[in-house]
Design a protein around this motif. Sequence first.
Motif, mmCIF file in Angstrom:
data_model
loop_
_atom_site.group_PDB
_atom_site.id
_atom_site.type_symbol
_atom_site.label_atom_id
_atom_site.label_comp_id
_atom_site.label_asym_id
_atom_site.label_seq_id
_atom_site.Cartn_x
_atom_site.Cartn_y
_atom_site.Cartn_z
ATOM 1 N N GLY A 20 45.610 -1.450 78.934
ATOM 2 C CA GLY A 20 46.818 -1.157 78.152
ATOM 3 C C GLY A 20 47.424 -2.395 77.544
ATOM 4 O O GLY A 20 47.908 -2.376 76.405
ATOM 5 N N GLN A 21 47.392 -3.461 78.254
ATOM 6 C CA GLN A 21 48.011 -4.699 77.784
ATOM 7 C C GLN A 21 47.288 -5.270 76.585
ATOM 8 O O GLN A 21 47.912 -5.746 75.626
ATOM 9 C CB GLN A 21 48.025 -5.713 78.930
ATOM 10 N N PHE A 22 45.950 -5.183 76.608
ATOM 11 C CA PHE A 22 45.166 -5.768 75.525
ATOM 12 C C PHE A 22 44.604 -4.729 74.580
ATOM 13 O O PHE A 22 43.836 -5.070 73.683
ATOM 14 C CB PHE A 22 44.028 -6.608 76.120
ATOM 15 N N ASP A 23 44.967 -3.490 74.804
ATOM 16 C CA ASP A 23 44.543 -2.388 73.939
ATOM 17 C C ASP A 23 43.013 -2.368 73.812
ATOM 18 O O ASP A 23 42.439 -2.449 72.734
ATOM 19 C CB ASP A 23 45.184 -2.520 72.540
ATOM 20 N N ILE A 24 42.365 -2.293 74.947
ATOM 21 C CA ILE A 24 40.904 -2.239 74.998
ATOM 22 C C ILE A 24 40.499 -1.008 75.802
ATOM 23 O O ILE A 24 41.277 -0.515 76.633
ATOM 24 C CB ILE A 24 40.301 -3.508 75.636
ATOM 25 N N PRO A 25 39.307 -0.486 75.566
ATOM 26 C CA PRO A 25 38.892 0.730 76.279
ATOM 27 C C PRO A 25 38.632 0.448 77.767
ATOM 28 O O PRO A 25 38.217 -0.636 78.145
ATOM 29 C CB PRO A 25 37.608 1.147 75.561
ATOM 30 N N LEU A 26 38.865 1.444 78.572
ATOM 31 C CA LEU A 26 38.617 1.351 80.002
ATOM 32 C C LEU A 26 37.318 2.104 80.299
ATOM 33 O O LEU A 26 37.327 3.311 80.526
ATOM 34 C CB LEU A 26 39.786 1.969 80.798
ATOM 35 N N ASP A 27 36.223 1.394 80.213
ATOM 36 C CA ASP A 27 34.926 2.054 80.400
ATOM 37 C C ASP A 27 34.338 1.671 81.759
ATOM 38 O O ASP A 27 33.333 0.980 81.856
ATOM 39 C CB ASP A 27 33.955 1.687 79.285
ATOM 40 N N ILE A 28 34.971 2.068 82.815
ATOM 41 C CA ILE A 28 34.521 1.747 84.165
ATOM 42 C C ILE A 28 33.904 2.973 84.813
ATOM 43 O O ILE A 28 34.369 4.105 84.612
ATOM 44 C CB ILE A 28 35.696 1.215 85.018
ATOM 45 N N THR A 29 32.837 2.756 85.561
ATOM 46 C CA THR A 29 32.177 3.838 86.295
ATOM 47 C C THR A 29 32.184 3.500 87.792
ATOM 48 O O THR A 29 32.460 2.357 88.190
ATOM 49 C CB THR A 29 30.725 4.004 85.838
ATOM 50 N N ALA A 30 31.871 4.483 88.575
ATOM 51 C CA ALA A 30 31.821 4.257 90.025
ATOM 52 C C ALA A 30 30.762 3.220 90.375
ATOM 53 O O ALA A 30 30.949 2.380 91.267
ATOM 54 C CB ALA A 30 31.520 5.578 90.741
ATOM 55 N N ALA A 31 29.636 3.264 89.660
ATOM 56 C CA ALA A 31 28.557 2.316 89.930
ATOM 57 C C ALA A 31 28.989 0.886 89.634
ATOM 58 O O ALA A 31 28.683 -0.048 90.378
ATOM 59 C CB ALA A 31 27.334 2.671 89.113
ATOM 60 N N SER A 32 29.727 0.711 88.498
ATOM 61 C CA SER A 32 30.170 -0.644 88.162
ATOM 62 C C SER A 32 31.260 -1.112 89.114
ATOM 63 O O SER A 32 31.314 -2.287 89.494
ATOM 64 C CB SER A 32 30.667 -0.693 86.720
ATOM 65 N N VAL A 35 34.277 -4.161 97.741
ATOM 66 C CA VAL A 35 34.464 -2.705 97.637
ATOM 67 C C VAL A 35 33.592 -2.013 98.698
ATOM 68 O O VAL A 35 34.036 -1.095 99.389
ATOM 69 C CB VAL A 35 34.121 -2.200 96.218
ATOM 70 N N PHE A 36 32.350 -2.473 98.772
ATOM 71 C CA PHE A 36 31.488 -2.037 99.871
ATOM 72 C C PHE A 36 31.148 -3.258 100.716
ATOM 73 O O PHE A 36 30.767 -4.310 100.177
ATOM 74 C CB PHE A 36 30.189 -1.404 99.343
ATOM 75 N N VAL A 37 31.305 -3.149 102.021
ATOM 76 C CA VAL A 37 30.991 -4.256 102.926
ATOM 77 C C VAL A 37 30.087 -3.742 104.040
ATOM 78 O O VAL A 37 30.134 -2.562 104.420
ATOM 79 C CB VAL A 37 32.267 -4.880 103.530
ATOM 80 N N MET A 38 29.238 -4.645 104.525
ATOM 81 C CA MET A 38 28.363 -4.325 105.645
ATOM 82 C C MET A 38 28.998 -4.875 106.921
ATOM 83 O O MET A 38 29.256 -6.077 107.022
ATOM 84 C CB MET A 38 26.984 -4.949 105.434
ATOM 85 N N GLU A 39 29.261 -4.031 107.849
ATOM 86 C CA GLU A 39 29.881 -4.439 109.096
ATOM 87 C C GLU A 39 28.926 -4.213 110.252
ATOM 88 O O GLU A 39 28.297 -3.160 110.353
ATOM 89 C CB GLU A 39 31.172 -3.648 109.360
ATOM 90 N N ALA A 40 28.827 -5.245 111.095
ATOM 91 C CA ALA A 40 27.995 -5.096 112.286
ATOM 92 C C ALA A 40 28.670 -4.146 113.261
ATOM 93 O O ALA A 40 29.892 -4.144 113.402
ATOM 94 C CB ALA A 40 27.782 -6.461 112.942
#
Length: 292
Positions: free
Chosen positions: A97-109, A116-121
């Motif tokens: 919104g601030q820079f007036d650019i598209p928000l093209d984010i996916t779950a994979a990205s 976001v995902f961590v490996m815990e022993a």
Amino acid sequence: MIKSMTGFGRCEISNETRRIVVEMKSVNHRYLDVAVKMPKKLTLFENTIRSLMKEYAQRGKVDIFITYEDCTENQVQLKYNQSLAGEYIKYMRQMAGQFDIPLDITAASLAKYPEVFVMEAQELDEKELWQLLEQAIRGAAEQFVEARKREGEQLREDLLGKLDAMVQYVEQIEARSPEIVAEYRAKLTDKVQELLADTQIDESRLVTEVTLFADKICTDEETVRLKSHIVSMKETLMQGDNIGRKLDFIAQEMNREANTVLSKANDMTVSDIAISLKTDIEKVREQIQNIE
């Protein structure tokens, strides 16, 4: 049963999830010194392991080597950090919104962003792990003690043989002592007769000189104490555990008496016997350093 301070033991314990191998070896040391080399995951048990080893050894430098394998297929688990993912989306929307650019984010990205995902022993079950580790340590320690006992028995037999030889040396010194006095009397008589020619020898003066000589070389006290120390060491060897320090003290006393005998010796035969005696005492002292 006496124990040597050198020994080795090994034990391998495994179940469907874990495998532990424990090896331990020891060498001579004045006190009990336990060094443990193990994976970082097991360091929380280090003090417990040291305390446990006091049940199996009182003296010696003991090195313990522990290897650990976790055979569980799910050693780690994947964790989704939902709150952090929400923070990423919130700020990306703010940026769009601030820079007036598209928000093209996916779950994979989004999943590729840090944390976001961590490996815990998986958390260790300390009680279960210690039960397995303790079993392995005790198994290795039992072999370790048996090895020490076997070598200790060999040491005892060797020491008893050396002590028997030392008794013979002491008896030879005792048997030789009156011969030395008799030989001295004969030599002194011959010397006086040679000097005085036909003059009659003063028997009382001769007796006095011989008595002074006999008193000077007399080793009766030393040989009696040596025999007593030999008997004491034999008895101690039959007592069993934790006798190393006592044996070392007795050996020091034996060496002191042998030194006195050698210093008083005015005869080549006695000197040779005393040197052989001291040599055997030194061998005994070296062997004693191996006894717990």
